[in-house]
Design a protein around this motif. Sequence first.
Motif, mmCIF file in Angstrom:
data_model
loop_
_atom_site.group_PDB
_atom_site.id
_atom_site.type_symbol
_atom_site.label_atom_id
_atom_site.label_comp_id
_atom_site.label_asym_id
_atom_site.label_seq_id
_atom_site.Cartn_x
_atom_site.Cartn_y
_atom_site.Cartn_z
ATOM 1 N N TYR A 257 0.660 -1.300 -0.001
ATOM 2 C CA TYR A 257 -0.108 0.399 -0.274
ATOM 3 C C TYR A 257 0.574 1.430 -0.132
ATOM 4 O O TYR A 257 0.782 2.550 -0.874
ATOM 5 N N ASP A 258 1.941 1.498 0.306
ATOM 6 C CA ASP A 258 2.884 2.057 0.580
ATOM 7 C C ASP A 258 2.925 2.648 -0.468
ATOM 8 O O ASP A 258 3.618 3.801 -1.827
ATOM 9 N N GLU A 259 3.646 1.598 -0.903
ATOM 10 C CA GLU A 259 4.026 1.514 -2.549
ATOM 11 C C GLU A 259 2.982 1.845 -3.382
ATOM 12 O O GLU A 259 3.184 3.005 -4.571
ATOM 13 N N TYR A 260 1.996 1.620 -3.718
ATOM 14 C CA TYR A 260 0.894 2.165 -4.184
ATOM 15 C C TYR A 260 0.607 3.434 -3.939
ATOM 16 O O TYR A 260 0.299 4.372 -5.442
ATOM 17 N N PHE A 261 0.313 3.980 -2.637
ATOM 18 C CA PHE A 261 -0.112 5.019 -2.780
ATOM 19 C C PHE A 261 1.288 6.629 -3.290
ATOM 20 O O PHE A 261 1.353 7.648 -3.251
ATOM 21 N N GLY A 262 2.279 5.809 -2.951
ATOM 22 C CA GLY A 262 3.696 7.027 -3.232
ATOM 23 C C GLY A 262 3.873 7.168 -4.210
ATOM 24 O O GLY A 262 4.171 7.906 -4.998
ATOM 25 N N ARG A 263 3.583 6.118 -5.749
ATOM 26 C CA ARG A 263 3.609 6.119 -7.030
ATOM 27 C C ARG A 263 2.583 6.398 -7.029
ATOM 28 O O ARG A 263 2.812 7.594 -7.819
ATOM 29 N N VAL A 308 -6.362 1.758 4.643
ATOM 30 C CA VAL A 308 -5.588 2.613 3.636
ATOM 31 C C VAL A 308 -5.432 3.662 4.057
ATOM 32 O O VAL A 308 -4.237 4.320 3.535
ATOM 33 N N LEU A 309 -6.088 4.129 4.654
ATOM 34 C CA LEU A 309 -6.061 5.847 5.110
ATOM 35 C C LEU A 309 -4.791 5.925 5.319
ATOM 36 O O LEU A 309 -3.975 6.657 5.081
ATOM 37 N N PRO A 310 -4.141 5.440 6.371
ATOM 38 C CA PRO A 310 -2.394 5.626 6.691
ATOM 39 C C PRO A 310 -1.501 5.509 5.784
ATOM 40 O O PRO A 310 -0.880 6.443 5.839
ATOM 41 N N GLY A 316 1.698 11.787 1.777
ATOM 42 C CA GLY A 316 1.136 12.531 1.506
ATOM 43 C C GLY A 316 0.104 13.678 0.474
ATOM 44 O O GLY A 316 0.079 14.697 -0.008
ATOM 45 N N LEU A 317 -0.399 12.372 0.267
ATOM 46 C CA LEU A 317 -2.075 12.847 -0.325
ATOM 47 C C LEU A 317 -3.264 13.295 0.561
ATOM 48 O O LEU A 317 -3.254 13.006 1.865
ATOM 49 N N PHE A 318 -3.878 14.053 -0.072
ATOM 50 C CA PHE A 318 -5.026 14.240 1.286
ATOM 51 C C PHE A 318 -6.217 13.924 0.844
ATOM 52 O O PHE A 318 -6.599 13.215 -0.432
ATOM 53 N N VAL A 319 -7.114 13.364 1.441
ATOM 54 C CA VAL A 319 -8.743 12.778 1.080
ATOM 55 C C VAL A 319 -9.031 14.084 0.955
ATOM 56 O O VAL A 319 -9.348 14.808 2.381
ATOM 57 N N THR A 320 -9.509 14.063 -0.271
ATOM 58 C CA THR A 320 -10.857 14.717 -0.320
ATOM 59 C C THR A 320 -12.190 14.430 0.051
ATOM 60 O O THR A 320 -13.195 15.272 0.329
ATOM 61 N N ASP A 321 -12.606 13.680 -0.483
ATOM 62 C CA ASP A 321 -13.744 13.243 0.051
ATOM 63 C C ASP A 321 -14.073 11.490 -0.223
ATOM 64 O O ASP A 321 -13.059 10.346 -1.111
#
Length: 419
Positions: A257-263, A308-310, A316-321
């Motif tokens: 998950y860290d790799e995915y959202f980092g990408r 997922v959220l952590p 460094g992404l914002f959850v906007t919805d």
Amino acid sequence: MERLLSQVLARVVRRGSVVVTFASGTRATFGDGTGEPLEVRFTSDAWQRQIALDPELKLGEAFMEGGLVIERGDIAQLLALLMAQVGLQVPSASAKFLMKLRFLFRRLAQFNPRDRSQKNVAHHYDLDGRLYSLFLDADRQYSCAYFETPDQSLDDAQLAKKRHIAAKLLFDKPDLTALDIGCGWGGMGLYLAGHTGAQVTGVTLSQEQLGVARCRAEERGLAERADFRLQDYRDVPGPFDRIVSVGMFEHVGVGHYDEYFGRVAELLKDDGVALIHSIGRSEGPGITNPWIAKYIFPGGYIPALSEVLPAIERAGLFVTDIEILRLHYAETLKAWRERFLAHREEVERLYDSRFVRMFEFYLASSEMAFRHQGMMIFQIQLAKREGVVPLTRNYIAEAETALRRIERENRPGLRLAGE
């Protein structure tokens, strides 16, 4: 083993009525007698033993191999009855042990480097393309539909899903670049290219899906706007104005998950918007059902939002919805199952009767997991900075209205034969 299985069934089936014929010929009824009774038969003591010790894996195998025969009702009704016993089941000692053991090794089972990811995808998505044409909608959307009304058709609900996602992605100017991670047969990417004017790059690890997606882009005159590639999302060059991923995140694996959202963060422009659409679980972290992992989606895992959220925060992404779709996938799977069974003879000609039972069990068990065991869909909208997305959600309905108008304008007109 007949006695052991009887004890398991008595512990599990508290509501409803199931009449069981054991391999010895003995018959017994389980449940409180309510509802339409179901009747099942076991063909050997070996299958009875295996189901008693490991029902999560062996129930599906027994149905596939003919060790469990449904004599009244069908497998969907049996699974609905079993899965609906929420709060009433008392797991056996062996079931508790296997669950703990599988949880302990779940990261190993979900380890998905590039070569293994492609192999896992090929296991399911590189099946004969004719199979999917028999039960999916005309656009081959192999993910949860969005039912705006209870009587909406599957095709219209899948179109509504694409429209709903496109609206959240805020295509507010022409020629925005968009990345579709896990593009499938190209439906989402072609919708964006054809209705929003986006320049779309779609990536998949399925050779079968890639060929279909490219052919469809050519047929619709969208090849210059929709570029489909056989490529891992980790190897895609960026950046992009928009990123969408529908039904792919379930194949990432919790250890990635860290790799995915980092990408995703690396590929998304500073004023960009991303939308991740995935199956999720409502009851916290768990394990992949062992039968599903073995026969349908090796390496897959349905995450809890708490997992997922952590990872999103660390990227460094914002959850906007965040939007939760509850029973939409249950209705989607019901429609798929009904279509599949209407074509079971054709599927058997493509494969065999064992494959038919395997796929029927997959569709039925997945549907009932959404109806009775807390599975849902989440759509998470992401951005890299504040102010990119409007302050209220009114823009979604406004964008959907505009997209409906564009759909009508883009609808091909009727032509006479020979034109």
